[in-house]
Design an enzyme around this catalytic site. Sequence first.
Site, mmCIF file in Angstrom:
data_model
loop_
_atom_site.group_PDB
_atom_site.id
_atom_site.type_symbol
_atom_site.label_atom_id
_atom_site.label_comp_id
_atom_site.label_asym_id
_atom_site.label_seq_id
_atom_site.Cartn_x
_atom_site.Cartn_y
_atom_site.Cartn_z
ATOM 1 N N PHE A 1 5.473 -2.768 -10.392
ATOM 2 C CA PHE A 1 5.587 -2.962 -8.878
ATOM 3 C C PHE A 1 4.983 -4.540 -8.551
ATOM 4 N N ASP B 1 7.914 -7.697 -20.874
ATOM 5 C CA ASP B 1 7.568 -6.207 -20.585
ATOM 6 C C ASP B 1 7.961 -5.375 -21.277
ATOM 7 N N GLU C 1 -1.549 -0.080 -18.048
ATOM 8 C CA GLU C 1 -1.145 0.886 -17.413
ATOM 9 C C GLU C 1 -2.074 1.093 -16.359
ATOM 10 N N SER C 2 -1.599 1.432 -15.242
ATOM 11 C CA SER C 2 -2.167 1.413 -13.794
ATOM 12 C C SER C 2 -2.571 2.406 -13.016
ATOM 13 N N THR D 1 -8.633 -5.770 -10.934
ATOM 14 C CA THR D 1 -8.775 -4.848 -9.899
ATOM 15 C C THR D 1 -10.269 -4.791 -9.226
ATOM 16 N N ASP D 2 -10.318 -4.532 -8.015
ATOM 17 C CA ASP D 2 -11.611 -4.118 -7.203
ATOM 18 C C ASP D 2 -12.305 -2.851 -7.970
ATOM 19 N N GLU D 3 -11.393 -2.346 -8.675
ATOM 20 C CA GLU D 3 -12.053 -1.116 -9.105
ATOM 21 C C GLU D 3 -13.017 -1.280 -10.165
ATOM 22 N N TYR E 1 -9.328 4.164 -16.559
ATOM 23 C CA TYR E 1 -8.759 3.053 -15.872
ATOM 24 C C TYR E 1 -9.500 1.888 -15.702
ATOM 25 N N LYS F 1 -10.148 -1.809 -17.582
ATOM 26 C CA LYS F 1 -9.845 -3.253 -16.910
ATOM 27 C C LYS F 1 -11.129 -4.056 -16.890
ATOM 28 N N ASN G 1 -6.128 -2.303 -2.938
ATOM 29 C CA ASN G 1 -4.912 -1.347 -3.224
ATOM 30 C C ASN G 1 -3.862 -2.201 -2.479
ATOM 31 N N PRO H 1 0.305 15.797 -0.731
ATOM 32 C CA PRO H 1 -0.993 16.304 -1.615
ATOM 33 C C PRO H 1 -2.141 15.190 -1.281
ATOM 34 N N TYR I 1 -6.241 14.507 -1.735
ATOM 35 C CA TYR I 1 -7.195 14.692 -2.626
ATOM 36 C C TYR I 1 -8.569 15.076 -1.706
HETATM 37 P P1 NAD Z 1 2.595 -0.888 -12.604
HETATM 38 O O1 NAD Z 1 2.056 0.052 -13.401
HETATM 39 O O2 NAD Z 1 3.769 -0.837 -11.507
HETATM 40 O O3 NAD Z 1 3.291 -1.898 -13.563
HETATM 41 C C1 NAD Z 1 2.866 -2.282 -14.914
HETATM 42 C C2 NAD Z 1 3.818 -3.013 -15.716
HETATM 43 O O4 NAD Z 1 3.439 -3.220 -16.981
HETATM 44 C C3 NAD Z 1 5.376 -2.359 -15.990
HETATM 45 O O5 NAD Z 1 6.316 -2.992 -15.834
HETATM 46 C C4 NAD Z 1 5.255 -1.706 -17.482
HETATM 47 O O6 NAD Z 1 6.231 -1.430 -18.188
HETATM 48 C C5 NAD Z 1 4.464 -2.907 -18.018
HETATM 49 N N1 NAD Z 1 3.478 -2.554 -19.116
HETATM 50 C C6 NAD Z 1 2.767 -1.588 -19.413
HETATM 51 N N2 NAD Z 1 2.160 -1.553 -20.780
HETATM 52 C C7 NAD Z 1 2.718 -2.770 -21.328
HETATM 53 C C8 NAD Z 1 2.604 -3.145 -22.637
HETATM 54 N N3 NAD Z 1 1.921 -2.489 -23.604
HETATM 55 N N4 NAD Z 1 3.046 -4.338 -22.852
HETATM 56 C C9 NAD Z 1 4.088 -5.219 -22.010
HETATM 57 N N5 NAD Z 1 4.225 -4.579 -20.748
HETATM 58 C C10 NAD Z 1 3.647 -3.215 -20.450
HETATM 59 O O7 NAD Z 1 1.513 -1.600 -12.108
HETATM 60 P P2 NAD Z 1 1.082 -2.602 -10.880
HETATM 61 O O8 NAD Z 1 0.695 -1.529 -9.836
HETATM 62 O O9 NAD Z 1 2.307 -3.461 -10.659
HETATM 63 O O10 NAD Z 1 -0.047 -3.489 -11.337
HETATM 64 C C11 NAD Z 1 -0.061 -4.729 -12.155
HETATM 65 C C12 NAD Z 1 -1.382 -5.127 -12.324
HETATM 66 O O11 NAD Z 1 -2.042 -5.341 -11.219
HETATM 67 C C13 NAD Z 1 -2.141 -4.277 -13.480
HETATM 68 O O12 NAD Z 1 -2.700 -5.206 -14.150
HETATM 69 C C14 NAD Z 1 -3.061 -3.649 -12.378
HETATM 70 O O13 NAD Z 1 -4.278 -3.233 -12.864
HETATM 71 C C15 NAD Z 1 -3.366 -4.747 -11.272
HETATM 72 N N6 NAD Z 1 -3.701 -4.309 -9.991
HETATM 73 C C16 NAD Z 1 -3.050 -3.208 -9.307
HETATM 74 C C17 NAD Z 1 -3.254 -2.828 -8.058
HETATM 75 C C18 NAD Z 1 -2.290 -2.005 -7.206
HETATM 76 O O14 NAD Z 1 -2.800 -1.508 -6.133
HETATM 77 N N7 NAD Z 1 -1.258 -1.411 -7.896
HETATM 78 C C19 NAD Z 1 -4.269 -3.466 -7.382
HETATM 79 C C20 NAD Z 1 -4.977 -4.414 -8.019
HETATM 80 C C21 NAD Z 1 -4.712 -4.774 -9.303
HETATM 81 O O1 DAU Z 2 -7.949 -0.749 -5.814
HETATM 82 C C1 DAU Z 2 -7.032 -1.029 -6.640
HETATM 83 C C2 DAU Z 2 -6.477 -0.250 -7.464
HETATM 84 O O2 DAU Z 2 -5.473 0.564 -6.484
HETATM 85 C C3 DAU Z 2 -5.599 -0.699 -8.640
HETATM 86 O O3 DAU Z 2 -6.368 -1.165 -9.611
HETATM 87 C C4 DAU Z 2 -4.762 0.716 -9.244
HETATM 88 O O4 DAU Z 2 -3.961 0.034 -10.305
HETATM 89 C C5 DAU Z 2 -4.057 1.305 -8.211
HETATM 90 O O5 DAU Z 2 -3.417 2.417 -8.612
HETATM 91 C C6 DAU Z 2 -5.032 1.687 -6.879
HETATM 92 O O6 DAU Z 2 -5.731 2.787 -7.619
HETATM 93 P P1 DAU Z 2 -6.178 4.087 -6.644
HETATM 94 O O7 DAU Z 2 -6.755 5.056 -7.444
HETATM 95 O O8 DAU Z 2 -7.020 3.672 -5.370
HETATM 96 O O9 DAU Z 2 -4.789 4.339 -5.974
HETATM 97 P P2 DAU Z 2 -4.002 5.559 -5.689
HETATM 98 O O10 DAU Z 2 -2.777 5.320 -4.876
HETATM 99 O O11 DAU Z 2 -3.871 6.329 -7.003
HETATM 100 O O12 DAU Z 2 -4.825 6.578 -4.685
HETATM 101 C C7 DAU Z 2 -5.412 5.843 -3.615
HETATM 102 C C8 DAU Z 2 -6.151 6.954 -2.982
HETATM 103 O O13 DAU Z 2 -5.467 8.016 -2.323
HETATM 104 C C9 DAU Z 2 -7.401 7.426 -3.662
HETATM 105 O O14 DAU Z 2 -8.508 7.687 -3.038
HETATM 106 C C10 DAU Z 2 -6.859 8.819 -4.442
HETATM 107 C C11 DAU Z 2 -6.054 9.271 -3.147
HETATM 108 N N1 DAU Z 2 -4.758 10.318 -3.545
HETATM 109 C C12 DAU Z 2 -4.076 9.583 -4.502
HETATM 110 C C13 DAU Z 2 -2.614 10.381 -4.755
HETATM 111 C C14 DAU Z 2 -1.815 9.715 -5.764
HETATM 112 C C15 DAU Z 2 -4.798 11.407 -2.827
HETATM 113 O O15 DAU Z 2 -5.266 11.925 -1.969
HETATM 114 N N2 DAU Z 2 -3.330 12.157 -3.222
HETATM 115 C C16 DAU Z 2 -2.698 11.454 -4.236
HETATM 116 O O16 DAU Z 2 -1.601 12.397 -4.531
#
Ligand code: NAD
Ligand code: DAU
Length: 340
Positions: free
Chosen positions: A11, A33, A84-85, A125-127, A150, A154, A179, A205, A207
Site C-alpha cells: 500500500f 518485493d 508484515e503489517s 510506526t507509532d505503534e 507486530y 517493528k 495510520n 465489523p 471491534y
Molecule cells: P503492506 O502490507 O500493504 O505492504 C507490505 C509490502 O511488503 C508488500 O508488498 C509485501 O509483499 C512486502 N513484503 C512483505 N514481506 C516481505 C519480505 N520478506 N521481503 C520483501 N518484501 C516483503 O504494508 P503497508 O501498509 O504499505 O506498510 C508499509 C510499511 O509502513 C510497513 O513497514 C509498516 O510497518 C509501515 N507503516 C504502515 C502504516 C499503515 O497505516 N499502513 C503506518 C505506519 C507505518
Molecule cells: O498506527 C500505525 C499502524 O496502523 C501501522 O503500523 C499498521 O501497519 C497498520 O495496520 C495500522 O494498525 P492498526 O491496528 O491501527 O490498523 P487497523 O486498520 O487494523 O485498525 C484500526 C482500528 O480499527 C483499530 O483500533 C482496530 C479497529 N478495527 C480494525 C479492523 C480491521 C475494527 O474495529 N474492525 C476491523 O475489522
Amino acid sequence: MRIVVTGGAGFIGSNFIRYMLKRYPDYTLINYDKLTYAGNLDNLREVEHLPNYRFIQGDIADAGQVEQTLASCKADAIVHFAAESHVDRSIMEPDQFIRTNVVGTHRLLEAARKQGIARFIHISTDEVYGSLGAEGFFTEQTPLAPNSPYSASKASSDLLVQAYHHTYGLPVCITRCSNNYGPYHFPEKLIPLMITNALEGQPLPVYGDGLHVRDWLHVEDHAAAIDLVLHDGRAGEVYNVGGNNERTNLEVVQAILSQLSLPISSIRYVADRQGHDRRYAIDASKLRSELGWRPKYAFDEGLAETIAWYRTHTAWWQRVKDGTYRHYYELQYGSNQGAI
Ligand code: NAD
Ligand code: DAU
C-alpha cells in the site's frame, strides 16, 4: 538518485513509488518485493512501463539475494517499507512477523553496511510507543513500549537500525507514522475493509466498543514526509509523522456509512482485538519545524476521495478479496468471533 524501495508493491510503498517518479522524473526507483499476499503489482500499472522503474521479486530475509541486489543496483539510498503489517494477523500467527520485520531488516542493514549505502530510511510506526490514555501525544522521546507481536517486531527492527547507526555509522533515519489511508489500501485494514464491505452490502465489523482512537494520515502526505526525510533528515534521527486527525473507529465508520447513504445498522459489533491499544496520537512538530512538512489533506476530503477511488476501482479490490483473503476473513470474522 538511485533508490531501492523494499515492499514497493504494498500500500504505502506503491504510493511512494508513484509519488517519487512523478516528482523526480530523473530518479531511478528499484522495487524489491517478495509479493506476499499484500504485495500486488496491479498497484504499479501506471508506472511499470517507465524506463527508470524496475521490479525485482525478492525476500529481504534472503541474505544472498539482498546482497546481490544491492551490489548490482548501485543504489544511493534504501527506503525500507517491506514488512508484515497487519496487527490481527500478527496475533494469529506471529512467526512471519519476526522473520520479515526483525530478521529481514537485519539482513538489509548488513547488506547496506557492506555496500556503503549513503542513506537508509526505515519506515516504522507509532505503534512502537504503545498506547496512550485520553490525553497527550507520542513524541520522538516517548519510550518504546510495543504491545502486539507486530509492534514488538517493528520496535525490534527500530533498535537494530539505531544500533547500526551507533556502531557502524550507517546513515539511517527512522520515520514513525500514524495510520495511513488512501488508494490501494489492502482491505484487511479498517478503512478499506469498511468501504468495500459497505459497497458489497456486508456488515461492518467494529471491534469492542468502537471507541479506540487512531490518528489518520493520507498516504500521499506520508510519501511527502518520507521524501523530505530522505533528502534532508539528519542521520541517526527519528521523525514522527501524523496528521492531527484523531477519530474513534466508530466516527470513521459512521462517516463512511453517511457518505454512502447507508444506515448505522450496517455496523456489527464483534469481539475486541486481544491487547487492543486504546489510543494513538502523534506529535509531528519536529518534522514540521526541522523539515517544513505540512500535510495537504483534511481528513473528510481525503476520506471522500478514498471512497470515490474504491467505487471506481471495484475490479482491483474484488480481485484482492478473492482466494486466500476469504480464508483469512473466515478465520478472523467467522463463527469463532461472533457478533456481541
Ligand atoms: P503492506 O502490507 O500493504 O505492504 C507490505 C509490502 O511488503 C508488500 O508488498 C509485501 O509483499 C512486502 N513484503 C512483505 N514481506 C516481505 C519480505 N520478506 N521481503 C520483501 N518484501 C516483503 O504494508 P503497508 O501498509 O504499505 O506498510 C508499509 C510499511 O509502513 C510497513 O513497514 C509498516 O510497518 C509501515 N507503516 C504502515 C502504516 C499503515 O497505516 N499502513 C503506518 C505506519 C507505518
Ligand atoms: O498506527 C500505525 C499502524 O496502523 C501501522 O503500523 C499498521 O501497519 C497498520 O495496520 C495500522 O494498525 P492498526 O491496528 O491501527 O490498523 P487497523 O486498520 O487494523 O485498525 C484500526 C482500528 O480499527 C483499530 O483500533 C482496530 C479497529 N478495527 C480494525 C479492523 C480491521 C475494527 O474495529 N474492525 C476491523 O475489522
